[in-house]
Design a protein around this motif. Sequence first.
Motif, PDB file in Angstrom:
ATOM      1  N   ASN A  50       0.822  -1.206   0.000  1.00  0.00           N
ATOM      2  CA  ASN A  50       0.000   0.000   0.000  1.00  0.00           C
ATOM      3  C   ASN A  50       0.855   1.254   0.000  1.00  0.00           C
ATOM      4  O   ASN A  50       0.566   2.209  -0.732  1.00  0.00           O
ATOM      5  N   ASN A  54       0.847   3.959  -3.032  1.00  0.00           N
ATOM      6  CA  ASN A  54       0.577   5.385  -2.822  1.00  0.00           C
ATOM      7  C   ASN A  54       1.708   6.234  -3.400  1.00  0.00           C
ATOM      8  O   ASN A  54       1.452   7.219  -4.091  1.00  0.00           O
ATOM      9  N   LYS A  57       1.345   6.325  -7.027  1.00  0.00           N
ATOM     10  CA  LYS A  57       0.121   7.031  -7.404  1.00  0.00           C
ATOM     11  C   LYS A  57       0.344   8.546  -7.396  1.00  0.00           C
ATOM     12  O   LYS A  57      -0.165   9.264  -8.242  1.00  0.00           O
ATOM     13  N   GLY A 116      -6.149   1.984   2.953  1.00  0.00           N
ATOM     14  CA  GLY A 116      -4.817   1.376   2.947  1.00  0.00           C
ATOM     15  C   GLY A 116      -3.969   1.722   4.154  1.00  0.00           C
ATOM     16  O   GLY A 116      -3.435   0.833   4.832  1.00  0.00           O
TER      17      GLY A 116
HETATM   18 MG    MG Z   1      -3.425   3.576  -0.662  1.00  0.00          MG
END
Ligand code: MG
Length: 158
Positions: A50, A54, A57, A116
Amino acid sequence: EWIDIISFYNRIIDRFELSKQQNVTFERKLPTHSAFVEIDGDKLTQVIDNIISNALKYSPEGGKITFRLEEKNDIVVIGVSDQGVGIPKNNINKIFERFYRVDKARTRKLGGTGLGLAIAKEMVEAHGGEIWATSKEGKGTTISFSLPYLRTEEDDWE
Ligand code: MG
Ligand code: ATP
């Protein structure tokens, strides 16, 4: 289950490095020996996955993600730093709350449920560790967590 956190972390980074679709560079600052942590491997994978997802992302085109692992007295600290949008100071502790997302408009198109990091916090704390974030808006974010660890056997028997 006893896990060598360093090779474990390396293998997860390898998987992301092989499958990433973005133009993002990976840099590793990890020790080369072993450090053992007693932990559920599937859960640890979920946490690290996670945090790296992130970082990807929110990374800009051409950005760099830095992976760190540092050994302190009786803990290891794992960190993932990106050069992304960052998180405003007044929101920085809320990102570990369930369903919290910094900017609904901004993050809607990036997908996700906002669970997350809440799951990561639960898992890390259940193992006696801590999780925290440092960030500069427009500069990037570092998510770090600690876990209690045992030095390698060689060190113990010296
Ligand atoms: Mg996340
Ligand atoms: P999910 O993980 O459930 O798919 P999510 O990624 O939105 O959804 P979290 O991982 O819990 O949820 O993160 C919560 C929020 O914290 C994110 O929506 C985002 O606003 C912010 N955030 C987390 N990591 C970063 C980062 N590296 N850079 C900028 N913002 C971040």
